[in-house]
Enzyme design. Structure first.
Site, PDB file in Angstrom:
ATOM      1  N   ASP A   1      -3.898   9.665   9.892  1.00 49.91           N
ATOM      2  CA  ASP A   1      -5.253  10.226  10.032  1.00 49.91           C
ATOM      3  C   ASP A   1      -6.001  10.160   8.708  1.00 49.91           C
ATOM      4  OD1 ASP A   1      -3.562  12.163   9.071  1.00 49.91           O
ATOM      5  OD2 ASP A   1      -3.908  13.564  10.722  1.00 49.91           O
TER       6      ASP A   1
ATOM      7  N   ASP B   1     -14.388  12.481  14.024  1.00 54.25           N
ATOM      8  CA  ASP B   1     -12.993  12.916  13.977  1.00 54.25           C
ATOM      9  C   ASP B   1     -12.194  11.621  13.904  1.00 54.25           C
ATOM     10  OD1 ASP B   1     -10.889  15.070  16.110  1.00 54.25           O
ATOM     11  OD2 ASP B   1     -10.490  13.920  14.265  1.00 54.25           O
TER      12      ASP B   1
ATOM     13  N   ASP C   1       0.852  -1.203   0.000  1.00 52.24           N
ATOM     14  CA  ASP C   1       0.000   0.000   0.000  1.00 52.24           C
ATOM     15  C   ASP C   1       0.882   1.245   0.000  1.00 52.24           C
ATOM     16  OD1 ASP C   1      -2.093  -1.752   0.392  1.00 52.24           O
ATOM     17  OD2 ASP C   1      -1.867  -1.686   2.583  1.00 52.24           O
TER      18      ASP C   1
ATOM     19  N   LEU D   1      -9.006  10.596  13.668  1.00 59.14           N
ATOM     20  CA  LEU D   1      -7.847  10.318  14.516  1.00 59.14           C
ATOM     21  C   LEU D   1      -7.449  11.592  15.236  1.00 59.14           C
ATOM     22  CD1 LEU D   1      -6.431   7.591  14.957  1.00 59.14           C
ATOM     23  CD2 LEU D   1      -4.499   8.495  13.688  1.00 59.14           C
ATOM     24  N   ASP D   2      -8.158  11.841  16.343  1.00 58.61           N
ATOM     25  CA  ASP D   2      -7.912  13.077  17.084  1.00 58.61           C
ATOM     26  C   ASP D   2      -6.602  12.973  17.857  1.00 58.61           C
ATOM     27  OD1 ASP D   2      -9.074  15.672  18.251  1.00 58.61           O
ATOM     28  OD2 ASP D   2      -8.395  14.529  19.982  1.00 58.61           O
TER      29      ASP D   2
ATOM     30  N   GLU E   1     -13.768  15.487  10.286  1.00 58.06           N
ATOM     31  CA  GLU E   1     -12.840  16.579  10.614  1.00 58.06           C
ATOM     32  C   GLU E   1     -11.851  16.788   9.490  1.00 58.06           C
ATOM     33  OE1 GLU E   1      -9.402  16.234  11.522  1.00 58.06           O
ATOM     34  OE2 GLU E   1      -9.079  18.233  12.357  1.00 58.06           O
ATOM     35  N   GLU E   2     -11.593  15.705   8.726  1.00 60.01           N
ATOM     36  CA  GLU E   2     -10.587  15.757   7.668  1.00 60.01           C
ATOM     37  C   GLU E   2     -11.105  16.360   6.369  1.00 60.01           C
ATOM     38  OE1 GLU E   2      -7.365  14.559   9.698  1.00 60.01           O
ATOM     39  OE2 GLU E   2      -7.289  14.687   7.500  1.00 60.01           O
TER      40      GLU E   2
ATOM     41  N   GLU F   1     -16.416  16.693  18.291  1.00 60.32           N
ATOM     42  CA  GLU F   1     -15.575  16.536  19.479  1.00 60.32           C
ATOM     43  C   GLU F   1     -16.380  16.864  20.737  1.00 60.32           C
ATOM     44  OE1 GLU F   1     -12.162  19.027  18.505  1.00 60.32           O
ATOM     45  OE2 GLU F   1     -11.097  17.354  17.620  1.00 60.32           O
TER      46      GLU F   1
HETATM   47  P1  P6P Z   1      -3.246  22.025  22.689  1.00 56.59           P
HETATM   48  C1  P6P Z   1      -5.188  17.498  19.573  1.00 56.59           C
HETATM   49  O1  P6P Z   1      -4.473  18.291  18.632  1.00 56.59           O
HETATM   50  C2  P6P Z   1      -6.419  18.291  19.984  1.00 56.59           C
HETATM   51  O2  P6P Z   1      -7.248  18.513  18.897  1.00 56.59           O
HETATM   52  C3  P6P Z   1      -7.164  17.561  21.086  1.00 56.59           C
HETATM   53  O3  P6P Z   1      -7.064  16.195  20.977  1.00 56.59           O
HETATM   54  C4  P6P Z   1      -6.492  18.085  22.345  1.00 56.59           C
HETATM   55  O4  P6P Z   1      -7.358  18.093  23.463  1.00 56.59           O
HETATM   56  C5  P6P Z   1      -6.108  19.509  21.948  1.00 56.59           C
HETATM   57  O5  P6P Z   1      -6.016  19.538  20.529  1.00 56.59           O
HETATM   58  C6  P6P Z   1      -4.770  19.917  22.522  1.00 56.59           C
HETATM   59  O6  P6P Z   1      -4.531  21.246  22.112  1.00 56.59           O
HETATM   60  O7  P6P Z   1      -3.439  23.447  22.198  1.00 56.59           O
HETATM   61  O8  P6P Z   1      -3.314  21.933  24.185  1.00 56.59           O
HETATM   62  O9  P6P Z   1      -2.057  21.329  22.110  1.00 56.59           O
END
Ligand code: P6P
Length: 346
Positions: A70, A115, A64, A117-118, A93-94, A280
Site C-alpha cells: 500500500d 485510497d 528496490d 490500496l483499499d 488515505e495513507e 471511499e
Molecule cells: P471489516 C478493508 O479493510 C476495508 O477498509 C474495506 O475495504 C472493507 O469494506 C472494510 O474495511 C471491511 O471491514 O470490519 O468488515 O473487516
C-alpha cells in the site's frame, strides 16, 4: 463480430470531445491514473513472489527496497500525478495531511483524493484489493490547493472511480455521464472497454453484503433490517443471500454488476462506522448513483454530506433502488437508538 476495441484513452478522449470548452486537463488526470493502475497491477500480481524473494534480503530482484504494497501504491499514484500540472493538491488515505504539489511542478485546477490500496490487509490471502479515487475542481483562491478544495460534498465531484485488482484488473470510472468499465489486457498493457454504460440491475439479485460479526454492536433498527433480509422476522418469504469479501472495491463491484445491498453501518462505539467519506464512500456513491442505484449514510444521500475532516468516517449503505427503499424503511432518520437489542433466540 468482435466489438470494436476501445482503449480507455480513446474513451476519455471521445468523452472530452463532447465538451468543446474542455481543456483536456481532466482527461490527462484520468490517463495518469490508468498508468498508475498498470504499475500497481504489476506489483500486486507479484506480491506473493516479491514477498518470498524479499525475505531473502533487503532488496528485491529489481534492486528496490521491498516496500509494503500500500505504501508502494501510494507512492506510485503521487509520482504519476504530481507533475501532470493539472492538480493543485492531493490527499491520500495513507497520509494524515494534504499532499502538496512539489514546487518544481505547475499546479492546476483539480484536486485528487484517493485510497491507494483499499483492503490491503487481504493481500496475503490473495483476496482482491482496490484503488479508489475522487476528483474535485479547485475552489480555493491562489495557486496552491488547500483543505477547502478537499472538503467538498460528493455531489461536487467531477469524476470518481476505482481499480479492482481481481482475477483481472478492471478500472471503472464516471465523469457524470454514465459508468464505464475497462479490463486490462496485460499482453498489450491496455485497458479495453469491456463494460460500457454500466447499470446496477433493478431490482437485481437478492444479495446483502455486511460484516455480521458486528451485529451485536448495531442499532436495533439495523439488526431488524438484517433479520428481515435473512427472513428471520417472519415477513420476508424470500431471504437474501450473504456475500462479503471484506474488501470494499470487490463488494461494491459485485453489487454494481449483480445488484443487492452493501452496508457498513455505524456501531455503538463507532457511530460513524469504519469507511472514509472523502475517498471511499463519496466516489462509490457517485458511481452507484450514476449507474442507477442509491447511496446513503442511513439518513441522507452520501453525496449531500458536507465533509469537515479529511479522514472522517461515515456509515454507508448502497445498492439497488428497491433494496435501498428497505434501508429507508428500517432506518428512518431519527434512528437515535444505537442500543443494540440482541436477537431473540431463533
Ligand atoms: P471489516 C478493508 O479493510 C476495508 O477498509 C474495506 O475495504 C472493507 O469494506 C472494510 O474495511 C471491511 O471491514 O470490519 O468488515 O473487516
Amino acid at each position: 463480430m468482435e466489438r470494436s476495441v476501445v482503449t480507455i484513452e480513446r474513451h476519455i478522449l471521445e468523452a472530452e470531445r463532447q465538451f468543446p470548452e474542455a481543456t483536456g486537463a481532466l482527461s490527462n488526470i484520468l490517463y495518469d491514473l490508468a498508468l498508475a493502475a498498470k504499475l500497481i497491477t504489476r506489483e500486486v500480481r507479484r506480491a506473493g513472489l516479491v514477498d518470498i524473494i524479499g525475505k531473502t534480503g533487503a532488496v528485491n530482484v529489481h534492486g528496490d527496497q521491498v516496500k509494503k504494497l500500500d505504501e508502494y501504491a501510494d507512492e506510485v499514484i503521487f509520482r504519476a500525478l504530481d507533475h501532470c500540472g493539472h492538480l493543485c493538491v492531493m490527499a491520500s488515505e495513507e497520509s494524515e495531511g494534504l499532499l502538496h504539489i512539489p514546487g518544481e511542478f505547475r499546479t492546476g485546477n483539480y484536486c485528487l483524493l484517493y485510497d491507494p490500496l483499499d483492503g490491503s490487509s487481504n493481500i496475503d490471502a490473495n483476496i482482491s484489493v482496490g484503488t479508489i479515487f475522487s476528483i474535485h475542481r479547485k475552489v480555493s483562491a491562489g495557486p496552491a490547493g488547500t483543505l477547502e478544495d478537499c472538503l467538498q460534498p460528493g455531489s461536487r465531484q467531477v469524476a470518481a472511480g476505482y481499480v479492482l485488482y481481481g482475477s483481472s484488473t478492471m478500472l471503472v470510472y464516471t465523469t457524470g455521464n454514465g459508468v464505464h468499465g475497462f479490463t486490462l489486457d496485460p499482453s498489450i498493457g491496455e485497458f479495453i472497454l469491456s463494460h460500457p454504460w454500466m447499470r446496477i440491475p433493478s431490482p437485481g439479485q437478492r444479495i446483502f453484503s455486511a460484516n455480521e460479526g458486528n451485529f451485536v454492536n448495531w442499532s436495533s433498527r439495523q439488526q431488524n433490517l438484517l433479520n428481515h433480509l435473512k427472513g428471520l422476522d417472519g415477513v420476508s418469504q424470500n431471504p437474501f443471500s450473504a456475500r462479503y469479501v471484506g474488501s470494499m472495491v470487490a463488494d461494491v463491484h459485485r453489487t454494481l454488476l449483480y445488484g443487492g445491498l452493501f452496508m457498513y453501518p455505524g456501531e455503538k462505539q463507532n457511530p460513524k462506522g469504519k469507511l472514509r467519506l472523502l475517498y471511499e464512500a463519496s466516489p462509490m456513491a457517485m458511481l452507484i448513483e450514476q449507474a442507477g442505484g442509491r447511496a446513503t449514510d442511513g439518513e441522507r444521500p452520501i453525496l449531500d454530506v458536507q465533509p469537515t475532516d479529511l479522514h472522517e468516517k461515515t456509515p454507508l449503505f448502497l445498492g439497488s433502488l428497491e433494496y435501498m427503499d428497505l434501508v429507508d424503511r428500517f432506518l428512518p432518520p431519527s434512528d437515535e437508538s444505537l442500543e443494540a437489542v440482541p436477537m431473540s433466540a431463533s
